[in-house]
Design a protein around this motif. Structure first.
Motif, PDB file in Angstrom:
ATOM      1  N   VAL A   1      59.099 173.110 -19.720  1.00 34.45           N
ATOM      2  CA  VAL A   1      60.229 172.695 -18.870  1.00 34.45           C
ATOM      3  C   VAL A   1      61.538 173.267 -19.409  1.00 34.45           C
ATOM      4  O   VAL A   1      62.386 173.756 -18.650  1.00 34.45           O
ATOM      5  CB  VAL A   1      60.285 171.162 -18.783  1.00 34.45           C
ATOM      6  CG1 VAL A   1      61.501 170.715 -17.975  1.00 34.45           C
ATOM      7  CG2 VAL A   1      59.014 170.613 -18.156  1.00 34.45           C
ATOM      8  N   GLN A   2      61.710 173.210 -20.734  1.00 32.16           N
ATOM      9  CA  GLN A   2      62.933 173.779 -21.308  1.00 32.16           C
ATOM     10  C   GLN A   2      63.023 175.278 -21.038  1.00 32.16           C
ATOM     11  O   GLN A   2      64.082 175.811 -20.737  1.00 32.16           O
ATOM     12  CB  GLN A   2      62.962 173.519 -22.817  1.00 32.16           C
ATOM     13  CG  GLN A   2      63.233 172.069 -23.182  1.00 32.16           C
ATOM     14  CD  GLN A   2      63.258 171.875 -24.680  1.00 32.16           C
ATOM     15  OE1 GLN A   2      62.458 172.475 -25.396  1.00 32.16           O
ATOM     16  NE2 GLN A   2      64.152 171.024 -25.160  1.00 32.16           N
TER      17      GLN A   2
ATOM     18  N   VAL B   1      54.882 167.160 -13.560  1.00 33.87           N
ATOM     19  CA  VAL B   1      54.415 168.496 -13.158  1.00 33.87           C
ATOM     20  C   VAL B   1      52.929 168.663 -13.458  1.00 33.87           C
ATOM     21  O   VAL B   1      52.159 169.191 -12.656  1.00 33.87           O
ATOM     22  CB  VAL B   1      55.251 169.588 -13.854  1.00 33.87           C
ATOM     23  CG1 VAL B   1      54.672 170.964 -13.574  1.00 33.87           C
ATOM     24  CG2 VAL B   1      56.696 169.524 -13.387  1.00 33.87           C
ATOM     25  N   SER B   2      52.500 168.198 -14.618  1.00 36.50           N
ATOM     26  CA  SER B   2      51.085 168.310 -14.978  1.00 36.50           C
ATOM     27  C   SER B   2      50.210 167.534 -14.021  1.00 36.50           C
ATOM     28  O   SER B   2      49.145 168.001 -13.591  1.00 36.50           O
ATOM     29  CB  SER B   2      50.882 167.799 -16.417  1.00 36.50           C
ATOM     30  OG  SER B   2      51.667 168.529 -17.336  1.00 36.50           O
TER      31      SER B   2
ATOM     32  N   PHE C   1      52.050 177.784 -19.670  1.00 38.67           N
ATOM     33  CA  PHE C   1      52.177 177.309 -18.290  1.00 38.67           C
ATOM     34  C   PHE C   1      52.982 178.326 -17.475  1.00 38.67           C
ATOM     35  O   PHE C   1      54.055 178.756 -17.885  1.00 38.67           O
ATOM     36  CB  PHE C   1      52.887 175.954 -18.283  1.00 38.67           C
ATOM     37  CG  PHE C   1      52.954 175.314 -16.914  1.00 38.67           C
ATOM     38  CD1 PHE C   1      54.072 175.491 -16.116  1.00 38.67           C
ATOM     39  CD2 PHE C   1      51.910 174.566 -16.423  1.00 38.67           C
ATOM     40  CE1 PHE C   1      54.143 174.924 -14.872  1.00 38.67           C
ATOM     41  CE2 PHE C   1      51.969 173.983 -15.182  1.00 38.67           C
ATOM     42  CZ  PHE C   1      53.085 174.168 -14.407  1.00 38.67           C
ATOM     43  N   LYS C   2      52.442 178.730 -16.328  1.00 42.68           N
ATOM     44  CA  LYS C   2      53.089 179.734 -15.491  1.00 42.68           C
ATOM     45  C   LYS C   2      53.858 179.047 -14.367  1.00 42.68           C
ATOM     46  O   LYS C   2      53.296 178.243 -13.621  1.00 42.68           O
ATOM     47  CB  LYS C   2      52.061 180.691 -14.897  1.00 42.68           C
ATOM     48  CG  LYS C   2      51.364 181.529 -15.946  1.00 42.68           C
ATOM     49  CD  LYS C   2      50.388 182.513 -15.293  1.00 42.68           C
ATOM     50  CE  LYS C   2      49.715 183.377 -16.341  1.00 42.68           C
ATOM     51  NZ  LYS C   2      48.764 184.344 -15.736  1.00 42.68           N
TER      52      LYS C   2
ATOM     53  N   GLU D   1      48.223 171.673 -17.583  1.00 40.73           N
ATOM     54  CA  GLU D   1      48.991 171.112 -18.679  1.00 40.73           C
ATOM     55  C   GLU D   1      50.361 171.776 -18.785  1.00 40.73           C
ATOM     56  O   GLU D   1      50.463 172.996 -18.879  1.00 40.73           O
ATOM     57  CB  GLU D   1      48.226 171.297 -19.990  1.00 40.73           C
ATOM     58  CG  GLU D   1      48.929 170.643 -21.169  1.00 40.73           C
ATOM     59  CD  GLU D   1      48.148 170.834 -22.451  1.00 40.73           C
ATOM     60  OE1 GLU D   1      48.655 170.445 -23.512  1.00 40.73           O
ATOM     61  OE2 GLU D   1      47.028 171.382 -22.378  1.00 40.73           O
ATOM     62  N   CYS D   2      51.386 170.939 -18.720  1.00 44.18           N
ATOM     63  CA  CYS D   2      52.775 171.414 -18.802  1.00 44.18           C
ATOM     64  C   CYS D   2      53.483 170.587 -19.865  1.00 44.18           C
ATOM     65  O   CYS D   2      53.506 169.346 -19.772  1.00 44.18           O
ATOM     66  CB  CYS D   2      53.464 171.295 -17.445  1.00 44.18           C
ATOM     67  SG  CYS D   2      55.210 171.740 -17.471  1.00 44.18           S
TER      68      CYS D   2
END
Length: 861
Positions: A696-697, A683-684, A650-651, A690-691
């Motif tokens: 997130v970490q 977020v996704s 995920f960017k 897909e996140c």
């Protein structure tokens, strides 16, 4: 006995033709033109082909503004021996078919009615010279009509002869002063007179007469029981002209407000407050005020005024009755806006249409050149302008000026000079002469530049104007020739200036110039100069030996003896001991720093680009042309795609990071806990990508490290924390050393930390991992889960006892730490607090409390 049946009603007796004509006359006198047309039809039924009835019907339709019916009536009566040329021409004029109307009037006898209609058509076509010829022919009829006088003023203003309005109206015995116009009570006369004053740049008088015209028009319309909307509609031309005067006077905001009110009400589907022509004028003037600001919105406004015609490359305005100048301004504004928005294709198309519509006008040629310049086709633009100037030399002044400017910007100095030289009526003007001299100098032809100045001097010598520029040109020519080594010619020019003008500057210039050519003459004129006070006691020889004197004979005269002591003092340089970073050994400096460390990473010699992901690339092979085979091949390619469960990383970008931060802050403010799994799902869902929790970490890793560094800096003894401004302050002497030891932290010192509140919301509390969430901040001690507030009263009691135990234990360290130095005090205190084994929140709270108490003790001794 049954009643007798009534006899059948007798047929209505036909009305006589005489009675019908009487009724027709009565309707015409009462201005009931629609009824008059119906009665004329009755007359034609009773007497088919009656010429008077046909004429009355046509005129009645025209008076009732039923132009199409009038034309239909004339077509129905074509077999009759009636000449309808004048009526047809008038109908075409009303339909804005100006050229067809003018063709119908050709060959007709020049009666007063024919000449008046012809002058109006020529005025609409923009042929002002022909229009004024028609009005001059009308003078022999001695027509005393206010409408005719009003039209003559309009034609003179449109022809650029506003200065002739007063003379023409005096011949017509019309007084155009404001007081006389107030007595005349003519709305149109006051308006046209104000327009002539605008052309003469008498804006204050024009505004006064426009206000008068608006007041007279409003009173007349109120007498006719017109409503407010109708009055505003009828007086829209005056309102637009008043705004234009304000624009010329520099009152841009007031003018813009008037234009916006006229346009916005039209756009809101409310009853129009202005006729289409006034609306077009207001739109164009508003765009000229705004310039290139909101160019897209300005283009939309203009698009509503212009529509495509069925003919190729032809445009037309939507139901507008504008003068030639107004049309040119509107189309020019649109072309320029297209160029500013880089829509050169549309600009080309529009200019092509304008070249066909305005064949005898110069403005489409200028716009065409502007489009070529925008496309950086300077040579093409020069060719277009040069061709037009050769073909129309009588109307090429503006074209030649544009050609000179384009050529000068392209460093085509010879073409620019030749273009300016072809405009005879400006050759003597200061700006033209200065430009020509500069161009000739750029070409290296000083003789030609001097000739330009000599020609201008000769012209002004023969000129009889009041504002004579002879002295100006003589002085500039003398300076030019003096700078180019023509001392004798410059001396003659200065001598002419002294004899004619006698100024001190000219006399001084003559003395300086004559000193190079004729020393006796220089001494003769030098005696006429007034001596300056305070120069008698000055020794010229000693002044020349000083360091400020300019050398004349040679450089040896400038040598000045300097004492040896001064030389030794200058030779001494102050040496400073270099300051090295902490822990740096000059004897063993280690490897040298990377010389490319200041370059971006992609520009360094060691940079290697990342390999492209070739997984998404399908196999390349020749495909057959059979549709069925193609479908099968597509299925095969799909089936060969990798089935690995590995997903792309995920960017994070600016928008996604902001959304994550806002979400976590909202969760913290609502005391819901900062669940990373929920944040990843949010977020996704928001960005349809897909996140995961790991993403997130990964994104929160750097902010978390930054928060730790902030807390560590706040714990230092040499800093002060300002909560109001979120600033960590440090003394200058401590800051220099700290910045060298911790370069990554120097950007957060002595300046507000902009994202402190966001970091505090997200990282100040720690929540342990659970089935639905993973811990945000990884604390390295065993008590990281104590920050979680339990709802169990027993657990709350245990947590309270732990806090009291922590405070008591820290209190025992007070006396031992009092004797520490200020610099080591905070570090040891933080070590003592963290050694207690509690989580970061409790440790920071206790540390700040104890630090304040210790500082109070230190101040009180």
């Amino acid at each position: 006995m049954p009643p007798k049946s009534k006899p059948a009603a007798a047929a209505a007796e036909p009305v006589s033709v005489e009675d019908l004509f009487t009724s027709l006359h009565r309707h015409i006198q009462a201005s009931e033109f629609k009824q008059a047309a119906k009665v004329a039809d009755q007359v034609l039924k009773a007497a088919p082909g009656d010429e008077d009835a046909v004429r009355c019907k046509v005129v009645a339709h025209i008076k009732a503004d039923e132009i199409d019916k009038a034309l239909a009536a004339m077509r129905a009566a074509e077999r009759l021996p009636i000449d309808f040329s004048f009526y047809k021409a008038y109908c075409y004029y009303r339909q804005n078919k100006l050229q067809e109307a003018l063709d119908l009037l050709r060959g007709q006898e020049e009666t007063a009615a024919i000449l008046q209609l012809e002058s109006q058509i020529l005025y609409r076509l923009g042929r002002m010279n022909d229009c004024m010829n028609s009005y001059e022919k009308l003078q022999k009829f001695n027509i005393d009509s206010m409408d005719l006088k009003i039209n003559i003023i309009a034609a003179l203003v449109a022809a650029g002869r506003a200065s002739d309005v007063q003379t023409a109206m005096k011949a017509q015995k019309v007084d155009l002063t404001t007081r006389a116009l107030r007595d005349t009570r003519s709305f149109e006369l006051a308006y046209n007179s104000a327009c002539s004053l605008i052309e003469e740049k008498k804006y204050s008088e024009a505004k006064e007469q426009l206000d008068l015209a608006k007041r007279i028009g409003k009173e007349e319309l109120m007498v006719e029981d017109c409503g407010e909307d109708e009055i505003e509609y009828e007086l829209a031309p005056v309102s637009a002209q008043l705004a234009y005067v304000q624009q010329l006077q520099g009152q841009s905001q007031e003018a813009m407000q008037t234009y916006v009110n006229m346009i916005s009400k039209k756009a809101a589907d409310s009853p129009p407050v202005a006729d289409p022509s006034s609306l077009a004028v207001a739109t164009t003037n508003l765009i000229s005020l705004k310039g290139t600001k909101d160019a897209a919105d300005s283009l939309k406004k203009l698009d509503r005024l212009i529509e495509k015609s069925t003919a190729p490359n032809h445009l037309q305005l939507v139901d507008f009755k504008l003068s030639q100048r107004q049309k040119e301004a509107l189309y020019s504004a649109r072309v320029l806006l297209l160029l500013h928005t880089n829509k050169t294709d549309q600009a080309h198309e529009l200019v092509s249409g304008l070249l066909g519509m305005f064949r005898d006008s110069v403005f489409p040629v200028l716009l065409q050149a502007a489009v070529h310049v925008k496309e950086k086709k300077v040579q093409k633009a020069e060719e277009v302008l040069s061709h037009y100037a050769e073909k129309h030399p009588e109307n090429s002044k503006g074209v030649l000026l544009a050609l000179a400017q384009i050529a000068a910007n392209a460093n085509h100095f010879q073409l620019a000079a030749d273009s300016l030289s072809k405009i005879p009526d400006i050759q003597h003007m200061p700006a033209t002469v200065a430009t020509l001299v500069a161009l000739k100098e750029r070409l290296g032809d000083s003789n030609a530049a001097a000739s330009v100045l000599d020609s201008a001097i000769q012209w002004w010598k023969n000129s009889m104007t009041g504002d004579n520029k002879l002295d100006l040109f003589t002085r500039e020519a003398a300076e030019f020739k003096l700078s180019h080594g023509r001392d004798e010619e410059a001396c003659l020019l200065y001598e002419e200036l002294v004899k004619s003008h006698g100024s001190i500057e000219a006399l001084a210039g003559l003395v300086v110039t004559a000193a190079r050519t004729n020393l006796e003459k220089a001494e003769q004129y030098e005696k006429k100069l007034k001596p300056l006070p305070g120069l008698k006691g000055v020794n010229v020889e000693s002044l020349e030996k000083t360091s400020g004197a300019r050398h004349v004979e040679g450089p040896q005269d400038m040598k000045v003896d300097v004492p040896e002591e001064v030389k030794k003092q200058k030779a001494k340089k102050r040496k400073r001991k270099p300051r090295y970073p902490k822990g740096f050994d000059p004897a063993n400096p280690g490897p040298p720093p990377d010389p490319e460390r200041w370059l971006p990473r992609r520009e360094r010699s060691s940079y290697r680009p990342k390999r492209k992901d070739k997984r998404a690339q399908g196999s390349k092979r020749t495909r057959s042309e059979d549709p069925k085979v193609i479908e099968n091949e597509a299925e095969c390619i799909v089936s060969r795609r990798p089935t690995s469960s590995r997903r792309l990383r995920f960017k994070w970008n600016k928008d996604r990071t902001k959304f994550l931060t806002d979400y976590l802050m909202q969760q913290a403010s609502e005391a819901k806990g900062k669940e990373l799994r929920e944040a990843a799902e949010a977020v996704s869902q928001r960005f349809q990508r897909e996140c995961g929790v790991a993403d997130v970490q990964r994104r929160l890793k750097d902010p978390g490290e930054k928060w730790k560094r902030i807390q560590k800096m706040k714990a230092l003894g040499s800093i002060s924390w300002d909560h109001a401004t979120r600033t960590i302050s440090m003394r200058e002497e401590d800051y220099q050393q700290y910045a060298m030891d911790h370069p990554n932290d120097s950007g957060m010192l002595n300046r507000p930390i902009e994202d402190y509140d966001e970091l505090s919301f997200i990282f100040s509390d720690e929540y342990g991992p659970s089935a639905d969430g993973i811990q945000l901040k990884k604390v390295q001690n065993a008590h990281s889960d104590d920050s979680k507030i339990s709802e169990d009263p027993v657990e709350q009691k245990i947590a309270s006892e732990d806090i009291r135990h922590l405070v008591l234990k820290i209190g025992e360290l007070t006396e031992a730490i009092k004797s520490l130095k200020p610099r080591d005090f905070a570090d040891d205190l933080w070590k003592a607090v963290t050694a207690c084994g509690y989580n970061d929140r409790m440790s920071i709270t206790a540390f700040e409390y104890f630090l304040c108490v210790a500082r109070i003790f230190a101040r009180n001794g």
